[in-house]
Design an enzyme around this catalytic site. Structure first.
Site, PDB file in Angstrom:
ATOM      1  CG  ASN A   1      -1.707   1.263   1.380  1.00  0.00           C
ATOM      2  OD1 ASN A   1      -1.860   2.006   0.410  1.00  0.00           O
ATOM      3  ND2 ASN A   1      -2.222   1.527   2.572  1.00  0.00           N
ATOM      4  CD1 TRP A   2       4.016   1.241  -2.518  1.00  0.00           C
ATOM      5  CD2 TRP A   2       3.782   2.010  -4.609  1.00  0.00           C
ATOM      6  NE1 TRP A   2       4.851   0.509  -3.333  1.00  0.00           N
ATOM      7  CE2 TRP A   2       4.716   0.955  -4.620  1.00  0.00           C
ATOM      8  CE3 TRP A   2       3.467   2.644  -5.814  1.00  0.00           C
ATOM      9  CZ2 TRP A   2       5.353   0.526  -5.787  1.00  0.00           C
ATOM     10  CZ3 TRP A   2       4.095   2.230  -6.971  1.00  0.00           C
ATOM     11  CH2 TRP A   2       5.031   1.176  -6.962  1.00  0.00           C
ATOM     12  CE  LYS A   3       0.314   3.669   4.677  1.00  0.00           C
ATOM     13  NZ  LYS A   3       0.156   3.885   6.086  1.00  0.00           N
TER      14      LYS A   3
ATOM     15  CD  GLU B   1      -3.608  -2.336   7.476  1.00  0.00           C
ATOM     16  OE1 GLU B   1      -2.454  -2.509   7.077  1.00  0.00           O
ATOM     17  OE2 GLU B   1      -4.307  -1.366   7.139  1.00  0.00           O
TER      18      GLU B   1
ATOM     19  CB  SER C   1       5.217  -1.548  11.981  1.00  0.00           C
ATOM     20  OG  SER C   1       4.771  -0.219  12.173  1.00  0.00           O
TER      21      SER C   1
ATOM     22  N   GLY D   1       2.890  -0.981   4.300  1.00  0.00           N
ATOM     23  CA  GLY D   1       3.033   0.418   3.904  1.00  0.00           C
ATOM     24  C   GLY D   1       4.490   0.770   3.703  1.00  0.00           C
ATOM     25  N   GLY D   2       5.104   1.338   4.731  1.00  0.00           N
ATOM     26  CA  GLY D   2       6.471   1.862   4.633  1.00  0.00           C
ATOM     27  C   GLY D   2       7.482   0.907   4.022  1.00  0.00           C
TER      28      GLY D   2
ATOM     29  CG  HIS E   1      -5.772   2.057   5.064  1.00  0.00           C
ATOM     30  ND1 HIS E   1      -5.313   3.045   5.907  1.00  0.00           N
ATOM     31  CD2 HIS E   1      -4.762   1.166   4.940  1.00  0.00           C
ATOM     32  CE1 HIS E   1      -4.059   2.761   6.246  1.00  0.00           C
ATOM     33  NE2 HIS E   1      -3.705   1.629   5.683  1.00  0.00           N
TER      34      HIS E   1
ATOM     35  N   GLY F   1       2.327   2.425  10.587  1.00  0.00           N
ATOM     36  CA  GLY F   1       3.266   3.526  10.362  1.00  0.00           C
ATOM     37  C   GLY F   1       3.971   3.998  11.622  1.00  0.00           C
TER      38      GLY F   1
ATOM     39  CD  GLU G   1      -2.962   5.807   6.416  1.00  0.00           C
ATOM     40  OE1 GLU G   1      -2.958   5.843   5.174  1.00  0.00           O
ATOM     41  OE2 GLU G   1      -2.026   5.308   7.083  1.00  0.00           O
TER      42      GLU G   1
HETATM   43  C1  PEP Z   1      -0.710   0.292   5.926  1.00  0.00           C
HETATM   44  O1  PEP Z   1      -0.643   1.372   5.391  1.00  0.00           O
HETATM   45  O2  PEP Z   1      -1.693  -0.429   5.701  1.00  0.00           O
HETATM   46  C2  PEP Z   1       0.374  -0.118   6.798  1.00  0.00           C
HETATM   47  C3  PEP Z   1       0.268  -1.254   7.438  1.00  0.00           C
HETATM   48  O3  PEP Z   1       1.447   0.722   6.916  1.00  0.00           O
HETATM   49  P1  PEP Z   1       2.868   0.379   7.633  1.00  0.00           P
HETATM   50  O4  PEP Z   1       3.331  -0.944   7.088  1.00  0.00           O
HETATM   51  O5  PEP Z   1       3.761   1.502   7.236  1.00  0.00           O
HETATM   52  O6  PEP Z   1       2.601   0.297   9.091  1.00  0.00           O
END
Ligand code: PEP
Length: 256
Positions: free
Chosen positions: A10-12, A170, A216, A237-238, A98, A176, A100
C-alpha cells in the site's frame, strides 16, 4: 487449510508515475527467474495505475490494486473514482476501509459496506481493512470493535463474494508507527476475526478466507508473523516503498 499468502504493497500517497516505473523495473529484475509462491499485489495512487500496468507489461506475477473506490457508479462526486473506471486499468483488488480512510475521511462501516458491494458488482476483490485503536484495545473493547466492523462492513455480502474478499487486520496503533503487534497478539486477534467470520459464513467459508496482518511489517518480522496459523499475508506500507525491502518481506514471509 492451505491458504495462499498474499502480500500487498500500500503505497498510500507516495510514488507518481515516474517513481512507479523505477520501482517496477527494479522489482521485476529482482524477482526474475524466481518462483514466488505467494500472491504479490501493488496498490499505487490512482494517477500511477496506468504506468504500473504499462511497466508490468505481460508479467502476471504481480497484481494491481487501487487504494479506494467510490460507492457510486457515476455522476457529481468530485474527486472520486468508480469501480468501472478501475476495471479499465486492469485492477484486480481494491483496498476498502483503510484506517486512514476511516479516521481522516470519516468513512463509516456503512460506507465501507457499500463500497465492498460496489467493488464486487464490478468483480473487483476487496481488501477489507479492520482494526482497533490503542485506546479501544486497552479499554477491553477489542473484540466488540472488531465484531462490529466485520459484521457491519460485510452486511449483505454473499458467501460467494466473501470468498473473493481478503480481510486485512491492521491495529491502528501499529500502522506507520514502527510498533508491531507481537505474533501472539496478532494470532489471537486473527483467530478471533476468523471466529466472527465463522459465525457469519460458517466453518467452510471462514476457513478459506485470507486474513492479512498489517502494521509495521518489515523484513525482520515477516517470518514470525506469517508463521502464525491464521495469518495469511500482509498489507505493507512503509516497507513496501523500496523494492528490495518489499521483496524481502515476501521472501521471508513465504519461507515460514
Ligand atoms: C498500511 O498502510 O496499511 C500499513 C500497514 O502501513 P505500515 O506498514 O507503514 O505500518
Amino acid at each position: 487449510m492451505n491458504r495462499k499468502l498474499i502480500f500487498a504493497a500500500n503505497w498510500k500517497m507516495n510514488k507518481g508515475p515516474s517513481e512507479t516505473e523505477d520501482f517496477v523495473k527494479s522489482f521485476l529484475s529482482k524477482i526474475q527467474g524466481q518462483s514466488v509462491n505467494s500472491e504479490m499485489v501493488i496498490a499505487p495512487p490512482f494517477v500511477s495505475l496506468a504506468k504500473l500496468v504499462e511497466a508490468l507489461g505481460t508479467n502476471s506475477q504481480v497484481q494491481i490494486a487501487a487504494q479506494n473506490c467510490s460507492q457510486y457508479d457515476a455522476g457529481a462526486y468530485t474527486g472520486e473514482v468508480s469501480v468501472l473506471m478501475l476495471r479499465e486499468f486492469f485492477v484486480h483488488y481494491v483496498i476498502i476501509g483503510h484506517s486512514e480512510r476511516r479516521s481522516i475521511y470519516g468513512e463509516t462501516d456503512e460506507v465501507i459496506n457499500a463500497k465492498i458491494k460496489k467493488a464486487r458488482e464490478a468483480n473487483l476483490k476487496p481488501i477489507f481493512c479492520i482494526g482497533e485503536t490503542l485506546e479501544e484495545r486497552e479499554s477491553g473493547n477489542l473484540e466488540k470493535v472488531l465484531r462490529t466492523q466485520v459484521t457491519e462492513g460485510l452486511k449483505g455480502v454473499s458467501e460467494k463474494d466473501m470468498l473473493e474478499t481478503v480481510v486485512a487486520y491492521e491495529p491502528v496503533w501499529a500502522i506507520g508507527t514502527g510498533v508491531t503487534a507481537t505474533s501472539e497478539q496478532a494470532q489471537d486477534t486473527h483467530a478471533f476475526v476468523r471466529s466472527v467470520l465463522k459465525d457469519l459464513y460458517g466453518e467452510d467459508v471462514s476457513s478459506k478466507i485470507r486474513i492479512q496482518y498489517g502494521g509495521s511489517v518489515k523484513p525482520g518480522n515477516a517470518a514470525e508473523l506469517m508463521a502464525c496459523p491464521d495469518i495469511d499475508g500482509a498489507l505493507i506500507g512503509g516497507a513496501a516503498l523500496d523494492p528490495q525491502s518489499f521483496l524481502e518481506v515476501i521472501q521471508n514471509g513465504s519461507a515460514s
